[in-house]
Design an enzyme around this catalytic site. Structure first.
Site, PDB file in Angstrom:
ATOM      1  N   HIS A  24       0.431  -1.183  -0.204  1.00 48.52           N
ATOM      2  CA  HIS A  24      -0.318  -0.176  -0.103  1.00 48.52           C
ATOM      3  C   HIS A  24       1.154   0.968   0.405  1.00 48.52           C
ATOM      4  O   HIS A  24       2.057   1.576   1.313  1.00 48.52           O
ATOM      5  CB  HIS A  24      -0.905  -0.304   0.898  1.00 48.52           C
ATOM      6  N   SER A 102      -6.960   2.494  -5.713  1.00 52.82           N
ATOM      7  CA  SER A 102      -7.945   3.274  -4.136  1.00 52.82           C
ATOM      8  C   SER A 102      -7.966   1.582  -3.516  1.00 52.82           C
ATOM      9  O   SER A 102      -8.167   0.681  -3.847  1.00 52.82           O
ATOM     10  CB  SER A 102      -9.472   3.488  -4.641  1.00 52.82           C
ATOM     11  N   ASP A 103      -7.311   1.951  -2.229  1.00 54.98           N
ATOM     12  CA  ASP A 103      -8.193   0.831  -1.627  1.00 54.98           C
ATOM     13  C   ASP A 103      -9.284   0.064  -1.110  1.00 54.98           C
ATOM     14  O   ASP A 103      -9.997   2.258  -1.398  1.00 54.98           O
ATOM     15  CB  ASP A 103      -6.955   0.570  -0.370  1.00 54.98           C
ATOM     16  N   TYR A 104     -10.103   0.037  -0.766  1.00 52.52           N
ATOM     17  CA  TYR A 104     -11.363  -0.151  -0.458  1.00 52.52           C
ATOM     18  C   TYR A 104     -11.974   0.961   0.389  1.00 52.52           C
ATOM     19  O   TYR A 104     -11.764   1.091   1.188  1.00 52.52           O
ATOM     20  CB  TYR A 104     -12.058  -1.355   0.469  1.00 52.52           C
ATOM     21  N   GLY A 105     -12.210   1.779  -0.320  1.00 50.99           N
ATOM     22  CA  GLY A 105     -12.592   3.503   0.313  1.00 50.99           C
ATOM     23  C   GLY A 105     -12.058   4.047   0.939  1.00 50.99           C
ATOM     24  O   GLY A 105     -12.240   5.398   1.399  1.00 50.99           O
TER      25      GLY A 105
END
Length: 190
Positions: A24, A102-105
């Site tokens: 990430h 994007s990461d989730y949300g």
């Protein structure tokens, strides 16, 4: 250490015509207050470049197809809305041709389209109707959307996703007795 582990794994995955995604990006150290302004990491550029970015640099310069931005807030900016990280460093300094997901949300506005995030997942909170409206009213230039699509499609073509017949479905069971035996052997060897 991360770079020495990441690069061979990415090479192995991508040698099978499967896109790899390193995550990430970056400075993502904790889960407490995740994805909120209370998770603001105050960091100087030298520390960021010497401690947090070398493994990502190794991954993207080795040909990684995509990067996932994190939930972290870095010096006041959400990572998925951080143009310094995603545009200045990743694209301008490192010449990364791939796409950012994007990461989730973890995307927090349609401005992510200008800041370097190409794809929102798993929702369409900012890159669905909101992005369409922003492009139509001129808040986000159509050229930014075209660049986002180009980055994604370029990698999809690179990995023959349009020319190679893919089998199976997301619901298919792919674990066999051979997979379990190999996974056990790898875990025991580790």
């Amino acid at each position: 250490l991360n770079a020495s582990l990441d690069v061979p794994e990415i090479g192995g995955v991508q040698s099978q015509d499967v896109m790899s995604q390193v995550k990430h990006l970056a400075v993502y150290n904790q889960e407490t207050y995740r994805n909120t302004p209370a998770d603001d990491v105050i960091i100087d550029p030298r520390t960021e470049h010497e401690i947090y970015l070398p493994s990502f640099y190794a991954a993207v310069t080795a040909g990684d197809a995509s990067v996932m931005c994190s939930y972290a807030v870095i010096n006041g900016d959400f990572a998925c809305n951080d143009s310094d990280l995603e545009t200045t460093i990743l694209r301008d300094e490192w010449d990364f041709p791939g796409f950012v997901t994007s990461d989730y949300g973890a995307l927090h506005s349609t401005q992510g389209a200008l800041q370097g995030t190409d794809q929102e997942q798993p929702f369409d909170t900012y890159y669905g109707t909101a992005l369409q409206t922003a492009v139509q009213n001129g808040t986000i230039p159509k050229s930014a959307l075209n660049t986002m699509v180009q980055r994604i499609l370029t990698q999809m073509f690179r990995f023959s996703l349009f020319s190679q017949l893919r089998t199976g479905t997301p619901a298919s069971t792919v674990t066999t007795a051979g997979h379990v035996a190999l996974a056990t052997q790898v875990a025991e060897s580790g």
